[in-house]
Write a protein that holds these residues in place. Structure first.
Motif, PDB file in Angstrom:
ATOM      1  N   GLU A  55       0.927  -0.892  -0.415  1.00  0.00           N
ATOM      2  CA  GLU A  55       0.323  -0.047   0.012  1.00  0.00           C
ATOM      3  C   GLU A  55       0.863   0.754  -0.026  1.00  0.00           C
ATOM      4  O   GLU A  55       0.989   2.366  -1.119  1.00  0.00           O
ATOM      5  N   ALA A  56       1.951   1.115   0.912  1.00  0.00           N
ATOM      6  CA  ALA A  56       2.895   1.924   0.693  1.00  0.00           C
ATOM      7  C   ALA A  56       3.852   2.636  -0.893  1.00  0.00           C
ATOM      8  O   ALA A  56       3.391   4.251  -0.820  1.00  0.00           O
ATOM      9  N   PRO A  65      -3.769   7.413  -2.044  1.00  0.00           N
ATOM     10  CA  PRO A  65      -4.323   6.261  -1.384  1.00  0.00           C
ATOM     11  C   PRO A  65      -4.684   5.440  -1.867  1.00  0.00           C
ATOM     12  O   PRO A  65      -5.552   5.748  -1.947  1.00  0.00           O
ATOM     13  N   SER A  66      -4.884   4.372  -0.909  1.00  0.00           N
ATOM     14  CA  SER A  66      -5.640   2.985  -1.485  1.00  0.00           C
ATOM     15  C   SER A  66      -6.737   3.263  -0.083  1.00  0.00           C
ATOM     16  O   SER A  66      -6.244   3.430   1.011  1.00  0.00           O
ATOM     17  N   PHE A  67      -8.145   3.319  -0.292  1.00  0.00           N
ATOM     18  CA  PHE A  67      -9.310   3.205   0.158  1.00  0.00           C
ATOM     19  C   PHE A  67      -9.641   1.588   0.058  1.00  0.00           C
ATOM     20  O   PHE A  67     -10.330   0.859  -0.614  1.00  0.00           O
ATOM     21  N   ASP A  68     -10.466   1.320   1.647  1.00  0.00           N
ATOM     22  CA  ASP A  68     -10.916   0.273   1.840  1.00  0.00           C
ATOM     23  C   ASP A  68     -12.532   0.308   1.019  1.00  0.00           C
ATOM     24  O   ASP A  68     -13.178  -0.498   0.469  1.00  0.00           O
ATOM     25  N   VAL A  76     -11.611   9.496  -5.389  1.00  0.00           N
ATOM     26  CA  VAL A  76      -9.883   9.803  -5.722  1.00  0.00           C
ATOM     27  C   VAL A  76      -9.667  10.034  -7.196  1.00  0.00           C
ATOM     28  O   VAL A  76      -9.229  10.823  -7.421  1.00  0.00           O
ATOM     29  N   LYS A  77     -10.110   8.473  -7.514  1.00  0.00           N
ATOM     30  CA  LYS A  77      -9.757   8.115  -8.907  1.00  0.00           C
ATOM     31  C   LYS A  77     -10.075   9.870  -9.899  1.00  0.00           C
ATOM     32  O   LYS A  77      -8.728  10.583 -10.776  1.00  0.00           O
ATOM     33  N   THR A  78     -11.385  10.271  -9.936  1.00  0.00           N
ATOM     34  CA  THR A  78     -12.023  10.786 -10.416  1.00  0.00           C
ATOM     35  C   THR A  78     -10.965  12.555 -10.271  1.00  0.00           C
ATOM     36  O   THR A  78     -11.105  13.449 -10.882  1.00  0.00           O
ATOM     37  N   SER A 120     -14.684   5.010   7.239  1.00  0.00           N
ATOM     38  CA  SER A 120     -13.695   4.609   8.299  1.00  0.00           C
ATOM     39  C   SER A 120     -13.506   6.112   8.976  1.00  0.00           C
ATOM     40  O   SER A 120     -12.792   6.581   7.878  1.00  0.00           O
ATOM     41  N   ALA A 121     -12.997   5.539   9.713  1.00  0.00           N
ATOM     42  CA  ALA A 121     -12.055   6.474  10.503  1.00  0.00           C
ATOM     43  C   ALA A 121     -10.703   7.287   9.468  1.00  0.00           C
ATOM     44  O   ALA A 121      -9.908   7.773   9.508  1.00  0.00           O
ATOM     45  N   ASP A 122      -9.910   5.427   9.217  1.00  0.00           N
ATOM     46  CA  ASP A 122      -8.341   5.506   8.704  1.00  0.00           C
ATOM     47  C   ASP A 122      -8.839   6.479   7.591  1.00  0.00           C
ATOM     48  O   ASP A 122      -7.897   6.901   7.117  1.00  0.00           O
ATOM     49  N   ASP A 123      -9.643   5.460   6.136  1.00  0.00           N
ATOM     50  CA  ASP A 123     -10.318   6.458   5.583  1.00  0.00           C
ATOM     51  C   ASP A 123     -10.229   7.646   5.438  1.00  0.00           C
ATOM     52  O   ASP A 123     -10.123   8.228   4.773  1.00  0.00           O
ATOM     53  N   ALA A 124     -10.994   8.904   6.037  1.00  0.00           N
ATOM     54  CA  ALA A 124     -11.112   9.777   6.413  1.00  0.00           C
ATOM     55  C   ALA A 124      -9.998  10.320   6.495  1.00  0.00           C
ATOM     56  O   ALA A 124      -9.837  11.511   5.971  1.00  0.00           O
ATOM     57  N   LYS A 125      -8.770   9.860   7.034  1.00  0.00           N
ATOM     58  CA  LYS A 125      -7.315  10.492   7.661  1.00  0.00           C
ATOM     59  C   LYS A 125      -7.279  10.656   6.160  1.00  0.00           C
ATOM     60  O   LYS A 125      -6.328  12.026   5.845  1.00  0.00           O
ATOM     61  N   LYS A 126      -7.225   9.478   5.098  1.00  0.00           N
ATOM     62  CA  LYS A 126      -6.148   9.500   4.166  1.00  0.00           C
ATOM     63  C   LYS A 126      -6.948  10.457   2.744  1.00  0.00           C
ATOM     64  O   LYS A 126      -6.605  11.181   2.775  1.00  0.00           O
TER      65      LYS A 126
END
Length: 147
Positions: A55-56, A65-68, A76-78, A120-126
């Motif tokens: 992922e890194a 970044p990659s998202f769940d 993000v791609k768009t 999710s919290a992790d995806d929100a941060k990313k």
């Protein structure tokens, strides 16, 4: 009597050696089980590290970044495509293309509200970190265009 004592001593020595062998066998089994468990734990940790590294590397190469959530990844791609189009229009100082991108920007803003609901919290941060970086890029392109 001598033979009886000697025979008893021999039997005692043999029985002690059998008990010792059994204990050694039990300890060997325990050691084998511990080694197998350690190997399994190591394999699991290695898989986790490989996934994190993958992922890194993807994020470092793509800058994305990659998202769940697949919807977030598509957004993000768009958005990344939008930033690239904006960059090209700003560098060429194409006002017609920039005006057309205004509509796309509004569509992306609407879509971002939909996407933010299921993060999710992790995806929100990313996503926040990504959007902050892309906003800075857009500002740099706009500044270059006006200079």
């Amino acid at each position: 009597m001598k033979k009886l004592i000697l025979g008893s001593a021999l039997m005692l020595a043999l029985s002690v050696s059998f008990v010792s062998c059994k204990e050694a066998t039990d300890k060997a089994k325990e050691a084998t089980e511990e080694v197998e468990k350690a190997a399994e734990d190591t394999a699991n940790k290695t898989k986790e590290v490989v996934e994190e590294t993958k992922e890194a590397v993807t994020e470092a190469v793509d800058g994305v970044p990659s998202f769940d959530d697949a919807a977030v990844a598509e957004y993000v791609k768009t958005y990344d495509e939008y930033v690239n189009e904006y960059k090209e229009a700003a560098e060429s100082k194409n006002m017609t293309a920039l005006a057309a991108l205004g509509t796309k920007s509004q569509e992306l803003a609407t879509k971002s509200q939909e996407v933010m609901k299921n993060l999710s919290a992790d995806d929100a941060k990313k996503l926040t970190e990504y959007m902050t970086a892309k906003s800075k890029e857009l500002q740099e392109y706009a500044t270059k265009m006006t200079n």
